[in-house]
Design a protein around this motif. Structure first.
Motif, mmCIF file in Angstrom:
data_model
loop_
_atom_site.group_PDB
_atom_site.id
_atom_site.type_symbol
_atom_site.label_atom_id
_atom_site.label_comp_id
_atom_site.label_asym_id
_atom_site.label_seq_id
_atom_site.Cartn_x
_atom_site.Cartn_y
_atom_site.Cartn_z
ATOM 1 N N LYS A 1 0.876 -1.168 0.000
ATOM 2 C CA LYS A 1 0.000 0.000 0.000
ATOM 3 C C LYS A 1 0.908 1.211 0.000
ATOM 4 O O LYS A 1 1.597 1.473 0.975
ATOM 5 C CB LYS A 1 -0.903 -0.016 1.233
ATOM 6 C CG LYS A 1 -1.769 -1.265 1.302
ATOM 7 C CD LYS A 1 -2.343 -1.445 2.677
ATOM 8 C CE LYS A 1 -3.240 -2.653 2.817
ATOM 9 N NZ LYS A 1 -2.732 -3.900 2.275
ATOM 10 N N ILE A 2 0.900 1.929 -1.107
ATOM 11 C CA ILE A 2 1.939 2.932 -1.344
ATOM 12 C C ILE A 2 1.336 4.303 -1.630
ATOM 13 O O ILE A 2 0.269 4.408 -2.235
ATOM 14 C CB ILE A 2 2.805 2.493 -2.560
ATOM 15 C CG1 ILE A 2 3.379 1.086 -2.340
ATOM 16 C CG2 ILE A 2 3.906 3.501 -2.856
ATOM 17 C CD1 ILE A 2 4.341 0.973 -1.179
ATOM 18 N N ALA A 3 2.041 5.349 -1.203
ATOM 19 C CA ALA A 3 1.681 6.718 -1.586
ATOM 20 C C ALA A 3 2.899 7.372 -2.222
ATOM 21 O O ALA A 3 3.984 7.340 -1.659
ATOM 22 C CB ALA A 3 1.219 7.498 -0.368
ATOM 23 N N VAL A 4 2.708 7.953 -3.401
ATOM 24 C CA VAL A 4 3.769 8.696 -4.078
ATOM 25 C C VAL A 4 3.420 10.166 -3.944
ATOM 26 O O VAL A 4 2.450 10.631 -4.533
ATOM 27 C CB VAL A 4 3.832 8.336 -5.579
ATOM 28 C CG1 VAL A 4 5.036 8.984 -6.230
ATOM 29 C CG2 VAL A 4 3.846 6.837 -5.777
ATOM 30 N N PHE A 5 4.183 10.868 -3.119
ATOM 31 C CA PHE A 5 3.852 12.257 -2.826
ATOM 32 C C PHE A 5 4.799 13.187 -3.564
ATOM 33 O O PHE A 5 5.978 12.893 -3.726
ATOM 34 C CB PHE A 5 3.949 12.509 -1.326
ATOM 35 C CG PHE A 5 3.599 13.918 -0.937
ATOM 36 C CD1 PHE A 5 2.281 14.283 -0.726
ATOM 37 C CD2 PHE A 5 4.593 14.873 -0.810
ATOM 38 C CE1 PHE A 5 1.950 15.593 -0.391
ATOM 39 C CE2 PHE A 5 4.277 16.192 -0.478
ATOM 40 C CZ PHE A 5 2.950 16.539 -0.268
ATOM 41 N N THR A 6 4.277 14.328 -4.028
ATOM 42 C CA THR A 6 5.156 15.297 -4.691
ATOM 43 C C THR A 6 4.965 16.694 -4.099
ATOM 44 O O THR A 6 3.838 17.141 -3.892
ATOM 45 C CB THR A 6 4.918 15.326 -6.224
ATOM 46 O OG1 THR A 6 5.772 16.307 -6.805
ATOM 47 C CG2 THR A 6 3.472 15.651 -6.581
ATOM 48 N N TRP A 7 6.092 17.339 -3.799
ATOM 49 C CA TRP A 7 6.022 18.704 -3.278
ATOM 50 C C TRP A 7 5.872 19.694 -4.425
ATOM 51 O O TRP A 7 5.219 20.720 -4.280
ATOM 52 C CB TRP A 7 7.280 19.041 -2.474
ATOM 53 C CG TRP A 7 7.390 18.267 -1.196
ATOM 54 C CD1 TRP A 7 8.222 17.201 -0.954
ATOM 55 C CD2 TRP A 7 6.631 18.462 -0.006
ATOM 56 N NE1 TRP A 7 8.014 16.738 0.322
ATOM 57 C CE2 TRP A 7 7.049 17.490 0.927
ATOM 58 C CE3 TRP A 7 5.629 19.369 0.378
ATOM 59 C CZ2 TRP A 7 6.513 17.393 2.204
ATOM 60 C CZ3 TRP A 7 5.093 19.273 1.659
ATOM 61 C CH2 TRP A 7 5.533 18.292 2.561
ATOM 62 N N GLN A 8 6.520 19.405 -5.563
ATOM 63 C CA GLN A 8 6.548 20.386 -6.655
ATOM 64 C C GLN A 8 5.683 20.011 -7.842
ATOM 65 O O GLN A 8 5.482 20.821 -8.735
ATOM 66 C CB GLN A 8 7.990 20.545 -7.171
ATOM 67 C CG GLN A 8 8.970 21.114 -6.185
ATOM 68 C CD GLN A 8 9.683 20.020 -5.390
ATOM 69 O OE1 GLN A 8 9.370 18.843 -5.533
ATOM 70 N NE2 GLN A 8 10.610 20.418 -4.553
ATOM 71 N N GLY A 9 5.201 18.807 -7.904
ATOM 72 C CA GLY A 9 4.492 18.325 -9.081
ATOM 73 C C GLY A 9 5.369 17.339 -9.839
ATOM 74 O O GLY A 9 6.597 17.460 -9.812
#
Ligand code: ADP
Length: 430
Positions: A62-70
């Protein structure tokens, strides 16, 4: 790197401060899912992704790929679910990291110790994930924090039924988590602290003492502080165990995930200088069923013996004579106070070593190999507080010949002869 042959691919363009959440189907036959960062920057639970590298996630991930800048990413394969969420508490978690980093800077300046942080909350609120995030952020800015794992049900460091501490020297690997080299591990013996709360508290104190000793001789460790992951049991003795942990580790910060009552109770019961902070849980955290937890535990033991992903271990199987080992269970069944021998307390019974006579019922049990020196009766005293040097599983018992067969990560002979039995069993289906 050509895309995985024959696998469907889906592209996601993520705006800044959003995350792509996906789950890989569980079960043996489930297809793995691959992730690739195409443009921009992104991280998985605090570890940065490299561009154009394929990361593989196995069944049940169960994974989350997070981006601060896009960023934009590709998923190859068929995840069970995949969606983009704009609603994440990541900014609050980053601010928490920033506040902890301020405390480390101040500790450095004033020659004091860095923050000792305890993460608490019920099960499935993302405690382990928050620990991983804070540890990875800390190590990315050059710190050397210590991870203390007190979740005996779902340990991120060793097999279930243990508590442990690990010095973190690099961010968690995106696919595999923290590199587990030379952790300090203690035997607890079951997956719930409630089975022997005295022992649980005792081991928490042991870890705190070793950590404090290390901080005295290692400035980086002292400034780095620690992040303590706890069990999801937050009532009754479980709550008392949290209070005990806070006091024995002298924690400075408690992060309470998604539990207002627990937050208020801890604010009331902990000394005023302890900062108790309430944080929301992420909507992405997935609740896990009992079966799912049991499978994860089993998998953790399997990994210990057989390796993980690219790394295959070849465990050994050999016979051990009953007469060559001493097997103990920690804790005698509790008896009413009125029946205790004069001068003995319940504490003594819960921390007592009870010799186990080997029999068929030993089959499939996981045994910890204590690092305590083999010795006479006098040496028995230190066994409960001694770390373990490894684990074996009993695969067969022959009472006729007084021999048991064991599965072991290392060849014969056993490094030590004091074994501690766990409630936990492992059936080797390989
Ligand atoms: P706890 O330690 O409180 O039991 P975990 O941190 O282990 O909870 O999280 C439970 C599960 O949810 C884990 O499999 C983790 O990978 C997953 N998870 C955590 N955060 C997210 C998120 N933002 N999106 C998707 N899955 C997540």
């Amino acid at each position: 790197d050509a895309p995985a042959a024959g696998k469907a691919s889906t592209r996601y363009d993520l705006e800044k401060e959003t995350e792509l959440r996906f789950e890989v189907e569980s079960g043996e036959a489930a297809e793995q899912v691959e992730l690739e960062l195409l443009t921009g920057m992104a991280e998985v639970f605090g570890s940065e992704l490299n561009r154009n590298k394929k990361y593989t996630f196995g069944p049940g991930s169960k994974i989350a790929v997070f981006t601060w800048q896009g960023c934009s990413v590709n998923l190859y394969g068929k995840p069970e679910v995949a969606y983009v969420s704009k609603d994440t508490p990541m900014l609050l978690y980053l601010n928490t990291h920033a506040a902890l980093e301020q405390m480390r800077k101040q500790a450095e300046r004033d020659n004091e110790r860095g923050p000792r942080v305890m993460v608490v909350g019920p099960t499935d609120v993302g405690k382990s994930t928050v620990c991983r995030l804070l540890l990875s952020y800390a190590v990315r800015v050059g710190r050397r924090p210590t991870f203390v794992e007190l979740d005996v049900g779902q340990s991120g460091v060793s097999v279930p039924g243990t508590v442990s501490a690990l010095c973190i020297e690099r961010p968690a690997d995106v696919e595999e988590g923290f590199s587990v080299q030379a952790p300090l591990v203690y035997h607890f013996g079951s997956t719930s602290p409630g089975t022997n709360i005295k022992l649980y508290n005792k081991l928490t104190s042991c870890l705190a003492e070793v950590f404090s000793q290390r901080c005295e001789v290692n400035r980086k460790a002292s400034v780095g502080g620690c992040i303590i992951n706890t069990c999801g049991w937050v009532k009754g003795s479980g709550y008392q165990a949290l209070v005990h942990c806070a006091s024995t580790f002298q924690v400075d910060v408690v992060l309470v995930l998604d539990h207002e009552r627990l937050y208020n109770e801890l604010k009331r019961d902990l000394p005023h200088f302890v900062r108790v902070v309430l944080l929301p849980k992420s909507g992405g955290v997935v609740e896990r069923s009992k079966e799912c937890r049991r499978d994860t535990r089993d998998e953790k033991i399997r990994e210990y013996f057989y390796g993980f992903r690219g790394v295959t271990f070849y465990p050994f199987s050999y016979e051990v004579r009953f007469s060559d080992v001493r097997i103990y269970k920690i804790g005698a069944p509790s008896i009413p106070d009125s029946c205790l021998p004069l001068g003995m307390s319940q504490d003594d019974t819960q921390l007592k070593l009870v010799p186990v006579t080997p029999g068929r019922d030993l089959t499939y049990h996981v045994l910890s190999v204590s690092s305590a020196e083999d010795g006479d009766e006098g040496a028995r005293k230190g066994i409960v507080e001694s770390p373990v040097c490894g684990f074996i599983v009993v695969t067969h018992v022959d009472t006729q010949t007084q021999v048991m067969k064991v599965l072991s990560p290392a060849p014969r002979p056993l490094p030590r002869h004091t074994l501690l039995i766990m409630d936990i069993r492992f059936m080797d289906m390989k």
